[in-house]
Design a protein around this motif. Structure first.
Motif, PDB file in Angstrom:
ATOM      1  N   GLN A 272       0.822  -1.090  -0.038  1.00 38.84           N
ATOM      2  CA  GLN A 272      -0.146  -0.008   0.081  1.00 38.84           C
ATOM      3  C   GLN A 272       0.989   1.282   0.045  1.00 38.84           C
ATOM      4  O   GLN A 272       0.328   2.508  -0.124  1.00 38.84           O
ATOM      5  CB  GLN A 272      -0.885   0.012   1.173  1.00 38.84           C
ATOM      6  N   ARG A 275       0.814   3.394  -3.253  1.00 37.78           N
ATOM      7  CA  ARG A 275      -0.547   4.064  -3.243  1.00 37.78           C
ATOM      8  C   ARG A 275      -0.502   5.191  -2.366  1.00 37.78           C
ATOM      9  O   ARG A 275      -1.237   6.652  -2.672  1.00 37.78           O
ATOM     10  CB  ARG A 275      -1.678   3.074  -3.082  1.00 37.78           C
ATOM     11  N   THR A 278       1.467   8.156  -3.430  1.00 38.90           N
ATOM     12  CA  THR A 278       0.641   8.930  -5.003  1.00 38.90           C
ATOM     13  C   THR A 278      -0.661   9.721  -4.245  1.00 38.90           C
ATOM     14  O   THR A 278      -0.811  10.906  -4.792  1.00 38.90           O
ATOM     15  CB  THR A 278       0.360   7.824  -5.779  1.00 38.90           C
ATOM     16  N   ALA A 279      -1.219   9.112  -3.476  1.00 39.88           N
ATOM     17  CA  ALA A 279      -2.497   9.960  -3.147  1.00 39.88           C
ATOM     18  C   ALA A 279      -2.149  11.173  -2.257  1.00 39.88           C
ATOM     19  O   ALA A 279      -2.779  12.212  -2.264  1.00 39.88           O
ATOM     20  CB  ALA A 279      -3.524   8.835  -2.318  1.00 39.88           C
ATOM     21  N   ASP A 436     -11.056  10.767  -4.082  1.00 38.03           N
ATOM     22  CA  ASP A 436     -10.520   9.090  -4.355  1.00 38.03           C
ATOM     23  C   ASP A 436      -9.245   8.933  -3.632  1.00 38.03           C
ATOM     24  O   ASP A 436      -8.744   7.943  -2.759  1.00 38.03           O
ATOM     25  CB  ASP A 436     -10.369   8.929  -5.614  1.00 38.03           C
ATOM     26  N   ALA A 437      -8.415  10.040  -3.501  1.00 39.55           N
ATOM     27  CA  ALA A 437      -6.997  10.185  -3.088  1.00 39.55           C
ATOM     28  C   ALA A 437      -6.928  10.117  -1.633  1.00 39.55           C
ATOM     29  O   ALA A 437      -6.341   9.450  -0.864  1.00 39.55           O
ATOM     30  CB  ALA A 437      -6.134  11.390  -3.636  1.00 39.55           C
ATOM     31  N   VAL A 440      -8.121   6.582  -0.075  1.00 37.34           N
ATOM     32  CA  VAL A 440      -6.870   6.027  -0.235  1.00 37.34           C
ATOM     33  C   VAL A 440      -5.919   6.162   1.104  1.00 37.34           C
ATOM     34  O   VAL A 440      -5.413   5.252   1.677  1.00 37.34           O
ATOM     35  CB  VAL A 440      -5.958   6.114  -1.559  1.00 37.34           C
ATOM     36  N   THR A 444      -5.237   3.390   3.953  1.00 34.83           N
ATOM     37  CA  THR A 444      -3.859   2.615   4.176  1.00 34.83           C
ATOM     38  C   THR A 444      -3.563   3.282   5.645  1.00 34.83           C
ATOM     39  O   THR A 444      -2.681   2.688   6.131  1.00 34.83           O
ATOM     40  CB  THR A 444      -2.999   3.252   2.993  1.00 34.83           C
TER      41      THR A 444
END
Length: 452
Positions: A272, A275, A278-279, A436-437, A440, A444
């Motif tokens: 994770q 991800r 990036t988020a 969406d970010a 995430v 996580t």
């Protein structure tokens, strides 16, 4: 004692006028009695010192270089704050030219520290030996460990509690950014000493133990303001897990952040991680676009509120903001000119980056005081000219600091209010992408908190 109270009052004004939020995490960990040694990191000069004044009801006696006592005001402040002056090797040539015996100064400092600890006082020191202008902990000097071992040798029952504190900044040289000071777990020097094998009781081993303590309360990321990966992850995850108190949450996540950042760069063992990186990068860019600070946990929490994802850290209401306009307008009318001058003067006289904030505080303090007197005198002259008693200017002089507080507080609330309004005006597609970010990050980060 009166002068010390004045120093505390002025120091608090400096800290809260420059930084938006200052939070002490772990207040109450300093024992209420007995000898205590506070050890801290030193990335930002004077703000680190000021922050340390508010870690406990007990006044800390700082160990500080004698080289800064070049003025009568500085000497008076050292005396009133019971500072213990020491001489650094780098100042030896200058001190020798001034006829100061470096060895005698340091011997007197050692004697004073021993006496202070023996009498159960709180002593504060920066083991790095000077300002270290990065978030990482630098190499520690062995002088602090030598001082502790000397204290233990002074008597079989002698002991000292060591409490680490970490000064953490979002953007240390940026007006309106956030700062917090994190207190770590106390430990006693004698308990450590007795738990070590005989061959591991020396200066090097104790210095390593001091370093471990500091690492537990500091960020140790690669940079402050350059959008460091680790800072953005900490800010986003803290806001997602505790938007009601993101600064406190950020302090709790620091211990995991180094591993997360390392995995993000390497592709790492935790799937994770990439991800999350990036988020959190996307959220950090959104915060910057909205006018906040990309690595600020508080601004990230406001972003989540604006996206209607979580309710926690919310901005002031529009009605409350408007209600504060009259007082803020008067405060800014009086203080905006002199604060602009302070900022310009600090930029001009600062020899390097780390000198900027101290230059805002110390020369800036004198400038602001002179400005208050000038404004009051002009008000008295104006009152006299229209037939009003000039003594009415005295209440104005007393009220000016409070007007400054109101102006600064209003501006800080306005920044948060503006950030939320800007985000709410973004396109649906932009907001959906950020939601969406944020999802995430929230998912996580929950797993992140469960990591050992």
């Amino acid at each position: 004692m009166l002068f010390r109270r004045i120093v505390y009052w002025v120091s608090g004004r400096c800290l809260h006028w420059f930084y938006r939020e200052h939070r002490v995490v772990g207040y109450g960990k300093v024992p209420t009695s007995g000898p205590v040694l506070l050890i801290g990191n030193h990335p930002n000069d004077l703000p680190d010192v000021i922050s340390g004044l508010y870690l406990s009801p007990r006044h800390p006696r700082y160990i500080a270089t004698v080289s800064v006592t070049t003025s009568a005001m500085a000497r008076a402040m050292y005396e009133s704050m019971a500072v213990i002056p020491v001489a650094r090797v780098r100042d030896a040539r200058k001190m020798k030219a001034e006829g100061v015996d470096l060895a005698a100064v340091n011997q007197a400092a050692n004697d004073t520290v021993s006496a202070a600890l023996a009498s159960g006082e709180v002593v504060a020191v920066f083991p790095e030996g000077g300002v270290h202008d990065v978030p990482q902990i630098g190499r520690l000097r062995t002088g602090v460990a030598k001082m502790i071992l000397g204290h233990l040798d002074a008597g079989a029952k002698n002991d000292v509690t060591i409490v680490p504190f970490g000064a953490q900044y979002e953007a240390p040289r940026r007006w309106g950014s956030d700062t917090m000071t994190v207190l770590g777990e106390p430990w006693t020097a004698r308990a450590w000493y007795e738990a070590q094998p005989a061959e591991h009781r020396g200066l090097a081993a104790l210095t390593d133990r001091l370093r471990e303590s500091l690492l537990s309360v500091t960020r140790n990321s690669a940079s402050w303001e350059e959008g460091d990966t680790r800072d953005e992850i900490v800010a986003a995850a803290a806001a997602a897990t505790a938007p009601h108190d993101p600064l406190d949450a950020a302090a709790g996540m620091v211990s995991h952040a180094a591993a997360v950042a390392a995995n993000a760069h390497s592709g790492g063992v935790w799937p994770q991680t990439v991800r999350l990186k990036t988020a959190s990068d996307a959220l950090a860019r959104a915060v910057e676009r909205a006018g906040g600070i990309g690595s600020s946990a508080v601004d990230h929490a406001l972003l989540l509120f604006a996206l209607e994802i979580q309710v926690g850290k919310r901005p002031v209401s529009t009605a409350a903001l408007l209600a504060g306009v009259p007082a803020a307008a008067i405060g800014w009318l009086v203080h905006a000119p002199i604060l602009a001058v302070v900022n310009a003067v600090a930029k001009r006289i600062a020899k390097d980056r780390v000198d900027f904030v101290p230059s805002c505080f110390v020369p800036g303090l004198y400038l602001v005081l002179l400005w208050w007197v000038l404004v009051s005198v002009l008000a008295a002259v104006g009152m006299f000219a229209v037939g009003i008693g000039p003594w009415w200017a005295l209440p104005l002089l007393i009220a000016l600091p409070r007007l400054g507080d109101l102006a600064i507080a209003w501006r800080q609330r306005f920044v948060g209010w503006r950030l939320v309004r800007r985000v709410q005006r973004w396109s649906t597609s932009d907001r959906m992408a950020l939601r969406d970010a944020a999802t995430v990050v929230r998912e996580t980060a929950t797993q992140w908190k469960a990591l050992p």
